[in-house]
Design a protein around this motif. Structure first.
Motif, PDB file in Angstrom:
ATOM      1  N   VAL A 251       1.152  -1.231  -0.473  1.00 62.00           N
ATOM      2  CA  VAL A 251      -0.363  -0.015  -0.135  1.00 62.00           C
ATOM      3  C   VAL A 251       1.057   0.957   0.022  1.00 62.00           C
ATOM      4  CG1 VAL A 251      -0.479   0.281   3.332  1.00 62.00           C
ATOM      5  CG2 VAL A 251      -1.562   1.060   1.281  1.00 62.00           C
ATOM      6  N   LYS A 252       0.540   2.337  -0.680  1.00 66.53           N
ATOM      7  CA  LYS A 252       1.068   3.792  -0.725  1.00 66.53           C
ATOM      8  C   LYS A 252       0.169   4.358  -0.776  1.00 66.53           C
ATOM      9  CE  LYS A 252       4.596   6.787  -1.625  1.00 66.53           C
ATOM     10  NZ  LYS A 252       5.718   7.203  -2.569  1.00 66.53           N
ATOM     11  N   ASP A 253      -0.237   5.461  -0.339  1.00 59.61           N
ATOM     12  CA  ASP A 253      -1.661   6.498  -0.031  1.00 59.61           C
ATOM     13  C   ASP A 253      -3.232   6.346  -0.875  1.00 59.61           C
ATOM     14  OD1 ASP A 253       0.674   8.047   0.638  1.00 59.61           O
ATOM     15  OD2 ASP A 253       0.894   8.667  -1.598  1.00 59.61           O
ATOM     16  N   ARG A 254      -3.437   5.122  -0.045  1.00 60.03           N
ATOM     17  CA  ARG A 254      -4.662   4.426  -0.396  1.00 60.03           C
ATOM     18  C   ARG A 254      -5.664   5.311   1.438  1.00 60.03           C
ATOM     19  NH1 ARG A 254      -4.590   5.504  -4.729  1.00 60.03           N
ATOM     20  NH2 ARG A 254      -4.360   3.183  -6.335  1.00 60.03           N
ATOM     21  N   ASN A 255      -5.300   6.209   2.236  1.00 58.34           N
ATOM     22  CA  ASN A 255      -6.291   6.207   3.494  1.00 58.34           C
ATOM     23  C   ASN A 255      -7.940   6.133   3.360  1.00 58.34           C
ATOM     24  OD1 ASN A 255      -6.271   7.048   6.283  1.00 58.34           O
ATOM     25  ND2 ASN A 255      -7.003   9.040   5.279  1.00 58.34           N
ATOM     26  N   ALA A 256      -8.528   6.299   1.608  1.00 60.87           N
ATOM     27  CA  ALA A 256      -9.708   5.939   1.374  1.00 60.87           C
ATOM     28  C   ALA A 256     -10.095   4.609   1.185  1.00 60.87           C
ATOM     29  CB  ALA A 256      -9.798   6.535   0.472  1.00 60.87           C
ATOM     30  N   THR A 257      -9.240   3.619   1.406  1.00 59.91           N
ATOM     31  CA  THR A 257      -9.324   2.155   1.630  1.00 59.91           C
ATOM     32  C   THR A 257      -8.774   0.971   2.048  1.00 59.91           C
ATOM     33  OG1 THR A 257      -7.972   1.917  -0.696  1.00 59.91           O
ATOM     34  CG2 THR A 257     -10.358   2.916  -1.114  1.00 59.91           C
ATOM     35  N   ILE A 258      -7.706   1.585   2.393  1.00 60.81           N
ATOM     36  CA  ILE A 258      -6.998   0.535   2.874  1.00 60.81           C
ATOM     37  C   ILE A 258      -7.804   0.063   4.501  1.00 60.81           C
ATOM     38  CG2 ILE A 258      -5.860   1.911   4.547  1.00 60.81           C
ATOM     39  CD1 ILE A 258      -4.833  -1.650   3.508  1.00 60.81           C
ATOM     40  N   GLY A 259      -8.251   0.691   5.394  1.00 60.38           N
ATOM     41  CA  GLY A 259      -8.887   0.180   6.531  1.00 60.38           C
ATOM     42  C   GLY A 259     -10.569  -1.152   5.816  1.00 60.38           C
ATOM     43  N   ASN A 260     -11.098  -1.295   5.025  1.00 62.55           N
ATOM     44  CA  ASN A 260     -11.794  -1.496   4.174  1.00 62.55           C
ATOM     45  C   ASN A 260     -11.736  -3.407   3.888  1.00 62.55           C
ATOM     46  OD1 ASN A 260     -13.540   0.997   2.868  1.00 62.55           O
ATOM     47  ND2 ASN A 260     -14.672  -0.084   4.576  1.00 62.55           N
ATOM     48  N   ALA A 261     -10.150  -2.651   3.458  1.00 60.23           N
ATOM     49  CA  ALA A 261      -8.768  -4.071   2.870  1.00 60.23           C
ATOM     50  C   ALA A 261      -8.447  -4.677   3.802  1.00 60.23           C
ATOM     51  CB  ALA A 261      -7.385  -3.556   2.068  1.00 60.23           C
ATOM     52  N   ILE A 262      -7.869  -4.528   5.035  1.00 61.56           N
ATOM     53  CA  ILE A 262      -7.660  -4.945   6.609  1.00 61.56           C
ATOM     54  C   ILE A 262      -8.852  -5.955   6.743  1.00 61.56           C
ATOM     55  CG2 ILE A 262      -7.065  -4.274   8.332  1.00 61.56           C
ATOM     56  CD1 ILE A 262      -4.680  -2.761   7.385  1.00 61.56           C
ATOM     57  N   THR A 284       2.269   8.956   2.801  1.00 60.17           N
ATOM     58  CA  THR A 284       2.186  10.472   3.422  1.00 60.17           C
ATOM     59  C   THR A 284       0.688  11.126   3.296  1.00 60.17           C
ATOM     60  OG1 THR A 284       2.736  11.238   0.951  1.00 60.17           O
ATOM     61  CG2 THR A 284       4.574  10.286   2.075  1.00 60.17           C
ATOM     62  N   ASP A 285      -0.340   9.954   3.447  1.00 61.58           N
ATOM     63  CA  ASP A 285      -2.161  10.989   3.054  1.00 61.58           C
ATOM     64  C   ASP A 285      -2.864   9.833   4.268  1.00 61.58           C
ATOM     65  OD1 ASP A 285      -2.445   8.272   2.686  1.00 61.58           O
ATOM     66  OD2 ASP A 285      -3.742   8.223   1.549  1.00 61.58           O
ATOM     67  N   GLY A 286      -1.654   9.698   5.637  1.00 62.14           N
ATOM     68  CA  GLY A 286      -2.941   9.154   6.593  1.00 62.14           C
ATOM     69  C   GLY A 286      -2.648   7.772   7.149  1.00 62.14           C
ATOM     70  N   THR A 287      -2.350   7.004   5.529  1.00 61.39           N
ATOM     71  CA  THR A 287      -2.582   5.618   5.685  1.00 61.39           C
ATOM     72  C   THR A 287      -1.785   5.114   6.097  1.00 61.39           C
ATOM     73  OG1 THR A 287      -3.054   5.560   3.068  1.00 61.39           O
ATOM     74  CG2 THR A 287      -2.163   3.300   4.183  1.00 61.39           C
ATOM     75  N   SER A 288      -0.621   5.589   6.841  1.00 60.90           N
ATOM     76  CA  SER A 288       0.629   4.538   7.955  1.00 60.90           C
ATOM     77  C   SER A 288      -0.176   4.756   8.977  1.00 60.90           C
ATOM     78  CB  SER A 288       2.094   5.689   8.089  1.00 60.90           C
ATOM     79  OG  SER A 288       1.930   5.380   6.774  1.00 60.90           O
ATOM     80  N   GLU A 289      -0.740   6.153   9.801  1.00 66.27           N
ATOM     81  CA  GLU A 289      -1.087   6.051  10.895  1.00 66.27           C
ATOM     82  C   GLU A 289      -2.105   5.059  11.247  1.00 66.27           C
ATOM     83  OE1 GLU A 289       0.744   9.004  10.006  1.00 66.27           O
ATOM     84  OE2 GLU A 289      -0.579   8.413   8.817  1.00 66.27           O
ATOM     85  N   LYS A 290      -2.685   4.792  10.108  1.00 69.16           N
ATOM     86  CA  LYS A 290      -4.143   4.405  10.575  1.00 69.16           C
ATOM     87  C   LYS A 290      -3.633   2.593  10.177  1.00 69.16           C
ATOM     88  CE  LYS A 290      -8.182   5.406   7.670  1.00 69.16           C
ATOM     89  NZ  LYS A 290      -9.040   5.787   6.762  1.00 69.16           N
TER      90      LYS A 290
END
Length: 491
Positions: A251-262, A284-290
């Protein structure tokens, strides 16, 4: 000066004057022939016509050669408006005489939505085996080379006649790309690249795909690249792993979708332990924190940020696969997609044991971002068969999803460090030696949205991707030819 016979597809309602404009490019056109359907009323303007049932059939190809009395001939593939450039036909003849090429295609200027701009094409390689390879609107043939190929044709195809012709020509003659803009053509299909991507697996095209498979398989037999359905044995219980299975999510910069995938991965119901390894490529878009929050709340989630900063998707996969926390099997999940049920991992693991395979490929459902089904719906890749799948794989652009691998095999092969075609390259390499299992029921929801990397590609990027995949096919075809030679196997 050698003259040319020019074949063009007549419009259903009559004479195509735009294509016939080629008649005024000079003294090179000896015969201008309109190709019409069997039930057509013919053409106007005094142009000679030739009736065929299917423009690209084997019988049509033979009919064209029976008409040709010139050293060269041209097939106009498109019914779009085509305007020749200055001395275009003379240039094609000149290049053919200089190189001896059996077939030539050229770049062109493209008119789309009222705007005209350059449309460069890509070089033809040994691995350019896709039946949808873009040659533009015109194919220029050396008649002697085409006659030689047609004389050897031993199959009658309704749809794959032209494909069969160019494969046979490529075996003995050069197919040359002339990177000069020799004509202007309007583009009738103005869909975005992501909307065209799955045309070849649309069920309505199934009969066409079967013929294309027959043609490419025969070609592989002739060139020594065909592989018999014989596979190395996989002993899936030889090694110990921390878990049975790992879901790998680059993943890179998929803050909008990474939560659903996990969450989709964590909802899986299995009788065996599994984990979810997220390779976070310096988002760099908040994905790492999520991702970090999921890892903190569930110890099945492994959050890895690579030390390297030069990794593509393939490189991220390698990080996950070589992690000491990786399971015996690793299963793909893209950061904007979902498993469509809680039993996906269980079904995949079962196939590994039953079919003794090194890789398992599932089927997926096309949806929009809201998970509503969109055309063409289910992508099941039924062109893959245990007997011939790995040969036909050299023709098609993808092999399905989700993709799962036996980890020891994948650790030997590794992914190329790219962000396009990396999974296709690995699948071809696996299939050269090992059996690939298939699941034809939907396991995966593939979401199409504006954030997809292939949603709307320009000509340059699309050419880059297609050239790379053809290069992958070239490398794989050469490897298979060498393998057969080393094993002294005659097709």
């Amino acid at each position: 000066m050698h003259n040319v016979t020019f074949f063009f597809r007549a419009l259903e309602d009559g004479y195509n004057e735009q294509t016939a404009a080629w008649a005024w490019t000079g003294a090179t056109i000896d015969a201008l022939i309109a190709v019409i359907g069997q039930n057509s009323h013919g053409t106007s303007g005094g142009i000679e016509s030739l009736a065929v049932e299917q423009f690209f059939s084997s019988s049509a190809i033979r009919s064209y050669l029976e008409k040709v009395q010139t050293d060269y001939f041209v097939l106009c593939l498109s019914q779009s408006e085509i305007t020749p450039g200055q001395f275009a036909m003379e240039r094609l003849i000149q290049v053919s005489e200089a190189t001896g090429a059996g077939m030539i295609y050229a770049d062109y200027l493209e008119t789309k939505n009222g705007v005209t701009g350059p449309h460069p094409l890509i070089e033809y390689q040994k691995g350019s085996l896709r039946d949808d390879f873009n040659f533009g609107g015109l194919l220029f043939f050396k008649t002697a080379a085409a006659r030689e190929a047609v004389a050897a044709m031993d199959q009658d195809y309704e749809h794959a006649g032209l494909y069969d012709l160019r494969l046979r020509i490529s075996e003995k003659h050069r197919i040359l790309h002339l990177n000069e803009y020799l004509y202007t053509m309007s583009e009738p299909d103005v869909r975005k690249s992501g909307e065209k991507l799955f045309d070849y697996v649309d069920p309505k095209n199934r009969a066409v795909q079967i013929e294309m498979e027959w043609a490419v398989t025969a070609h592989l037999l002739r060139v020594g690249g065909y592989l018999h359905p014989e596979f190395d044995f996989i002993a899936v219980n030889e090694q110990e792993f921390p878990v049975e299975l790992s879901v790998i999510i680059p993943v890179k910069d998929r803050n909008a979708t990474i939560g659903n995938a996990i969450e989709s991965a964590l909802k899986q119901k299995t009788e065996f332990p599994f984990n979810v390894i997220v390779i976070d490529n310096h988002s760099t878009d908040g994905t790492s924190e999520k991702v970090a929050a999921y890892a903190k709340s569930d110890n099945r989630v492994i959050h890895i940020i690579p030390d390297r900063t030069d990794l593509g998707i393939g490189g991220c996969w390698n990080v996950g696969v070589h992690s000491p926390l990786a399971g015996k099997f690793v299963v793909q999940l893209d950061s904007d997609d979902l498993y469509n049920g809680p039993d996906t991992l269980k079904k995949i693991a079962t196939v590994f044991y039953i079919e003794n395979c090194a890789m398992v490929i599932g089927s997926y459902q096309m949806t929009n971002f809201a998970l509503e089904e969109i055309p063409p719906g289910l992508i099941d890749h039924k062109e893959w068969t245990p007997e011939n799948g790995r040969n036909n794989a050299l023709r098609i652009n993808g092999l399905g999803a989700p993709r799962a691998f036996y980890t020891p095999v994948l650790r030997k092969i590794n992914f190329p460090n790219t962000s396009y075609g990396e999974d296709y390259a690995v699948a071809l390499a696996v299939s050269r030696i090992y059996q690939i299992g298939r699941i034809y029921e939907p396991l995966y929801l593939c979401r199409r949205w504006e954030g997809n990397s292939d949603a709307s590609l320009g000509t340059q990027k699309l050419n880059e991707y297609n050239f790379y995949k053809d290069k992958i096919r070239t490398l794989e075809l050469e490897a298979r030819i060498r393998l057969n030679a080393e094993n002294n196997k005659q097709p």
